[in-house]
Motif scaffolding. Structure first.
Motif, PDB file in Angstrom:
ATOM      1  N   PHE A  66      56.288 -14.618   1.708  1.00 52.72           N
ATOM      2  CA  PHE A  66      57.520 -15.054   1.047  1.00 52.72           C
ATOM      3  C   PHE A  66      57.662 -16.565   1.001  1.00 52.72           C
ATOM      4  N   ILE A  67      57.180 -17.261   2.015  1.00 52.96           N
ATOM      5  CA  ILE A  67      57.330 -18.714   2.047  1.00 52.96           C
ATOM      6  C   ILE A  67      56.097 -19.435   1.511  1.00 52.96           C
ATOM      7  N   THR A  68      55.102 -18.661   1.062  1.00 51.34           N
ATOM      8  CA  THR A  68      53.892 -19.259   0.489  1.00 51.34           C
ATOM      9  C   THR A  68      54.205 -19.843  -0.880  1.00 51.34           C
ATOM     10  N   ARG A  69      53.671 -21.018  -1.132  1.00 52.90           N
ATOM     11  CA  ARG A  69      53.910 -21.696  -2.409  1.00 52.90           C
ATOM     12  C   ARG A  69      52.721 -21.546  -3.336  1.00 52.90           C
ATOM     13  N   THR A  70      52.924 -21.986  -4.562  1.00 45.28           N
ATOM     14  CA  THR A  70      51.906 -21.844  -5.601  1.00 45.28           C
ATOM     15  C   THR A  70      50.611 -22.566  -5.241  1.00 45.28           C
ATOM     16  N   LEU A  71      50.725 -23.752  -4.678  1.00 46.13           N
ATOM     17  CA  LEU A  71      49.534 -24.542  -4.362  1.00 46.13           C
ATOM     18  C   LEU A  71      48.647 -23.848  -3.340  1.00 46.13           C
ATOM     19  N   LYS A  72      49.267 -23.189  -2.357  1.00 45.24           N
ATOM     20  CA  LYS A  72      48.499 -22.453  -1.343  1.00 45.24           C
ATOM     21  C   LYS A  72      47.757 -21.287  -2.001  1.00 45.24           C
ATOM     22  N   LYS A  74      46.875 -21.139  -5.104  1.00 43.71           N
ATOM     23  CA  LYS A  74      45.855 -21.728  -5.975  1.00 43.71           C
ATOM     24  C   LYS A  74      44.614 -22.095  -5.159  1.00 43.71           C
ATOM     25  N   LYS A  75      44.835 -22.630  -3.961  1.00 43.36           N
ATOM     26  CA  LYS A  75      43.702 -22.992  -3.091  1.00 43.36           C
ATOM     27  C   LYS A  75      42.928 -21.762  -2.641  1.00 43.36           C
ATOM     28  N   LEU A  76      43.588 -20.612  -2.608  1.00 42.83           N
ATOM     29  CA  LEU A  76      42.904 -19.367  -2.249  1.00 42.83           C
ATOM     30  C   LEU A  76      42.090 -18.810  -3.417  1.00 42.83           C
ATOM     31  N   GLY A  77      42.249 -19.388  -4.600  1.00 43.28           N
ATOM     32  CA  GLY A  77      41.473 -18.964  -5.762  1.00 43.28           C
ATOM     33  C   GLY A  77      42.120 -17.845  -6.560  1.00 43.28           C
ATOM     34  N   ILE A  78      43.425 -17.711  -6.459  1.00 38.48           N
ATOM     35  CA  ILE A  78      44.144 -16.677  -7.208  1.00 38.48           C
ATOM     36  C   ILE A  78      44.516 -17.244  -8.575  1.00 38.48           C
ATOM     37  N   PRO A  79      44.195 -16.541  -9.668  1.00 35.80           N
ATOM     38  CA  PRO A  79      44.486 -17.047 -11.016  1.00 35.80           C
ATOM     39  C   PRO A  79      45.985 -17.236 -11.265  1.00 35.80           C
ATOM     40  N   CYS A  80      46.288 -18.037 -12.265  1.00 35.96           N
ATOM     41  CA  CYS A  80      47.670 -18.422 -12.565  1.00 35.96           C
ATOM     42  C   CYS A  80      48.568 -17.217 -12.844  1.00 35.96           C
ATOM     43  N   LYS A  81      48.118 -16.282 -13.669  1.00 29.30           N
ATOM     44  CA  LYS A  81      48.936 -15.109 -14.001  1.00 29.30           C
ATOM     45  C   LYS A  81      49.275 -14.299 -12.763  1.00 29.30           C
ATOM     46  N   LEU A  87      54.674 -14.458  -6.993  1.00 28.63           N
ATOM     47  CA  LEU A  87      55.875 -15.226  -6.664  1.00 28.63           C
ATOM     48  C   LEU A  87      57.126 -14.624  -7.295  1.00 28.63           C
ATOM     49  N   LYS A  88      57.013 -14.099  -8.506  1.00 30.12           N
ATOM     50  CA  LYS A  88      58.160 -13.487  -9.178  1.00 30.12           C
ATOM     51  C   LYS A  88      58.646 -12.260  -8.421  1.00 30.12           C
ATOM     52  N   TYR A  89      57.707 -11.377  -8.053  1.00 30.67           N
ATOM     53  CA  TYR A  89      58.101 -10.159  -7.351  1.00 30.67           C
ATOM     54  C   TYR A  89      58.485 -10.430  -5.902  1.00 30.67           C
TER      55      TYR A  89
END
Length: 107
Positions: A66-72, A74-81, A87-89
């Motif tokens: 829940f407190i993880t941000r987009t940058l974290k 992204k660094k894990l290699g998860i695509p944008c979509k 994050l939305k759910y």
């Protein structure tokens, strides 16, 4: 003139119990009692469940997701979509507006 007649002829439906009508309009859905990262990502769907191993090894706890941000993410290699969906759910789950279902929905 016609509008005035219509408004005068309409009557309110008397309801003794306000919760009586809600049973006709809402479906009862089964929820998972214990929600972890795999159940959450399976509930989100759309291919996000492929990142279960990554998120469990790096983040570990469902509350930390829940407190993880987009940058974290992204660094894990998860695509944008997939980041957007996670994050939305997560936000909807935090607010109590969404929970993953117990059974997967058959399409």
């Amino acid at each position: 003139m016609a509008w005035i007649q219509i408004l005068k002829n309409t009557r309110a439906i008397p309801v003794s119990n306000p919760y009586e009508l809600s049973r006709f309009f809402s479906k009862s859905s089964s929820f998972i009692v214990k929600v972890g990262i795999p159940e959450f990502l399976n509930g989100v769907g759309n291919g996000v469940e492929t990142h279960v191993a990554k998120l469990e090894s790096e983040i570990g706890d469902f509350q930390k997701l829940f407190i993880t941000r987009t940058l974290k993410l992204k660094k894990l290699g998860i695509p944008c979509k997939h980041r957007k969906l996670i994050l939305k759910y997560a936000h909807k789950y935090r607010l109590g507006l969404w929970r993953p279902r117990a059974e997967p929905v058959k399409a």
